[in-house]
Scaffold this active site. Structure first.
Site, PDB file in Angstrom:
ATOM      1  N   TYR A 113       4.282 -14.963 -14.579  1.00  0.00           N
ATOM      2  CA  TYR A 113       3.314 -13.990 -14.056  1.00  0.00           C
ATOM      3  C   TYR A 113       1.888 -14.516 -14.230  1.00  0.00           C
ATOM      4  O   TYR A 113       1.076 -14.463 -13.293  1.00  0.00           O
ATOM      5  CB  TYR A 113       3.468 -12.647 -14.770  1.00  0.00           C
ATOM      6  CG  TYR A 113       2.468 -11.612 -14.313  1.00  0.00           C
ATOM      7  CD1 TYR A 113       2.579 -11.022 -13.061  1.00  0.00           C
ATOM      8  CD2 TYR A 113       1.421 -11.214 -15.145  1.00  0.00           C
ATOM      9  CE1 TYR A 113       1.661 -10.068 -12.636  1.00  0.00           C
ATOM     10  CE2 TYR A 113       0.502 -10.262 -14.731  1.00  0.00           C
ATOM     11  CZ  TYR A 113       0.623  -9.695 -13.478  1.00  0.00           C
ATOM     12  OH  TYR A 113      -0.296  -8.756 -13.057  1.00  0.00           O
ATOM     13  N   ILE A 147      -2.008   1.174  -6.904  1.00  0.00           N
ATOM     14  CA  ILE A 147      -3.387   0.805  -6.579  1.00  0.00           C
ATOM     15  C   ILE A 147      -3.552   0.605  -5.079  1.00  0.00           C
ATOM     16  O   ILE A 147      -4.574   0.995  -4.495  1.00  0.00           O
ATOM     17  CB  ILE A 147      -3.791  -0.472  -7.342  1.00  0.00           C
ATOM     18  CG1 ILE A 147      -3.767  -0.224  -8.851  1.00  0.00           C
ATOM     19  CG2 ILE A 147      -5.183  -0.933  -6.923  1.00  0.00           C
ATOM     20  CD1 ILE A 147      -4.043  -1.469  -9.676  1.00  0.00           C
ATOM     21  N   GLY A 148      -2.572  -0.003  -4.435  1.00  0.00           N
ATOM     22  CA  GLY A 148      -2.666  -0.263  -3.001  1.00  0.00           C
ATOM     23  C   GLY A 148      -2.805   1.011  -2.191  1.00  0.00           C
ATOM     24  O   GLY A 148      -3.647   1.110  -1.295  1.00  0.00           O
ATOM     25  N   SER A 203      -5.522 -10.821 -12.119  1.00  0.00           N
ATOM     26  CA  SER A 203      -5.314 -10.088 -13.360  1.00  0.00           C
ATOM     27  C   SER A 203      -5.997 -10.829 -14.495  1.00  0.00           C
ATOM     28  O   SER A 203      -6.168 -12.051 -14.445  1.00  0.00           O
ATOM     29  CB  SER A 203      -3.816  -9.974 -13.660  1.00  0.00           C
ATOM     30  OG  SER A 203      -3.594  -9.524 -14.986  1.00  0.00           O
ATOM     31  N   ALA A 249       0.798  -1.226   0.000  1.00  0.00           N
ATOM     32  CA  ALA A 249       0.000   0.000   0.000  1.00  0.00           C
ATOM     33  C   ALA A 249       0.830   1.275   0.000  1.00  0.00           C
ATOM     34  O   ALA A 249       0.296   2.346   0.246  1.00  0.00           O
ATOM     35  CB  ALA A 249      -0.935  -0.007   1.204  1.00  0.00           C
ATOM     36  N   ASN A 250       2.121   1.184  -0.288  1.00  0.00           N
ATOM     37  CA  ASN A 250       2.937   2.394  -0.270  1.00  0.00           C
ATOM     38  C   ASN A 250       2.876   3.151  -1.591  1.00  0.00           C
ATOM     39  O   ASN A 250       3.299   4.302  -1.670  1.00  0.00           O
ATOM     40  CB  ASN A 250       4.399   2.068   0.062  1.00  0.00           C
ATOM     41  CG  ASN A 250       5.041   1.173  -0.982  1.00  0.00           C
ATOM     42  OD1 ASN A 250       4.656   0.019  -1.112  1.00  0.00           O
ATOM     43  ND2 ASN A 250       5.997   1.693  -1.727  1.00  0.00           N
TER      44      ASN A 250
END
Length: 328
Positions: free
Chosen positions: A200, A50-51, A174, A46-47
């Site tokens: 991924y 989107i987070g 995703s 979250a730094n």
């Protein structure tokens, strides 16, 4: 002066229309106005991106927000930004490195010790298309962080989430999961030639499969879990893709990217929606593309594959198959 008015008016109309079109294509803002006053929320990664924007949106709605990040300097800065913008002082920065099973266990133990309730867990952090790196415990980085790290974290917090019911888990996957395949003979790419894109896609398929099996196990507990494709966003996640590595691609594809690629703020709206929307109370085990529930890839709906992945993931991270943690 008057001769400039018409061209300027037309230019303003075109620019305004383009912005409205971009917002429409990107999906718009969260349609739910629900608040979460006093509810405890954990957002991983979250730094930034989107987070951070998801944490900001949920802080605006009154949540007690825990930013769970590897880089504490950036995490503290993000927490300050969110507190300043929302005037919500219940926003804190906690250390969590999803590439370390030790760090995950320490974080979960601290949450369990200090927080009686966790109402919303947003498994947002991810790595994308990185080189063939491995985690502290030897897992291929994308599979290790995107799936195994969140698998362990979620399982260690399940008792607290159950005690907080109704509670929600939001797993960011995703659209790339549709191209994924679970190779149980070589989940960590130790035998095959490493393919960063395929790795991924496999990791994001694993997220949807985990969501499906976890939902089955949580039936009747009051805890729901859903997977989400937030859309393609302009974030640091794409730094290894080389998408803007040449001036030619940036120039020729720039207008298309501007129209189709979301800002982090818009890309955070679906996560916010799954976290708070009253109409989603009780909805679990689903895959959302933006705000809309959609069927995932066929392999993502294979219960046998989901159960096999769960068993293998539990073995790799040291959880008993019952879901409890194994002895340290």
């Amino acid at each position: 002066m008057n001769r400039y008015l018409l061209p300027l008016s037309v230019l303003g109309t075109v620019a305004g229309g383009a912005v409205l079109l971009r917002d429409y294509v990107a999906g718009g803002s969260c349609p739910s106005k629900a608040t979460i006053l006093g509810k405890t929320v954990i957002v991983t990664g979250a730094n930034t991106g989107i987070g951070k924007q998801t944490a900001l949106e949920l802080a605006k709605r009154g949540g007690n927000i825990i930013l769970a990040c590897r880089d504490m300097e950036k995490c503290e800065a993000a927490a300050r930004d969110i507190r300043r913008e929302t005037l919500n002082h219940h926003v804190s920065a906690w250390h969590l490195d999803l590439a370390s099973l030790k760090s995950i266990r320490e974080f979960a133990a601290k949450i369990t010790e200090e927080k009686e309730r966790v109402h919303i867990l947003i498994n947002n952090a991810a790595v994308m298309r990185c080189p063939h790196w491995t985690t502290e415990d030897g897992f291929e980085m994308q599979f290790g962080v995107n799936h195994l790290g969140h698998f362990l974290l979620t399982n260690l917090l399940l008792d607290t989430l159950k005690a907080s019911a109704p509670s929600r888990i939001v797993n960011l996957s995703s659209l790339a999961h549709v191209a994924g395949h679970m190779d149980f003979d070589d989940l960590n790419w130790e035998e095959r030639t490493y393919d960063t894109k395929a790795a991924y896609c496999q990791s994001k398929l694993a997220v949807v499969l985990f969501t499906k099996e976890l939902s089955r196990r949580l039936q009747g507990t009051g805890v729901t879990v859903n997977a989400l494709h937030p859309g393609v966003a302009r974030t640091e996640l794409g730094r290894h893709t080389g998408m803007h590595s040449s001036a030619f691609s940036s120039f020729t594809l720039g207008p298309i990217f501007w129209l189709l690629v979301k800002s982090p703020q818009l890309a955070a709206q679906p996560s916010t929606y799954l976290a708070v929307a009253e109409e989603l109370e009780g909805v679990s085990g689903k895959y959302f593309d933006g705000f809309k529930e959609k069927p995932p890839a066929p392999e993502a709906e294979d219960e046998e594959v989901a159960q096999r992945l769960w068993a293998e993931s539990a073995r790799l991270v040291g959880l008993e198959l019952s879901g409890g943690s194994s002895p340290q």
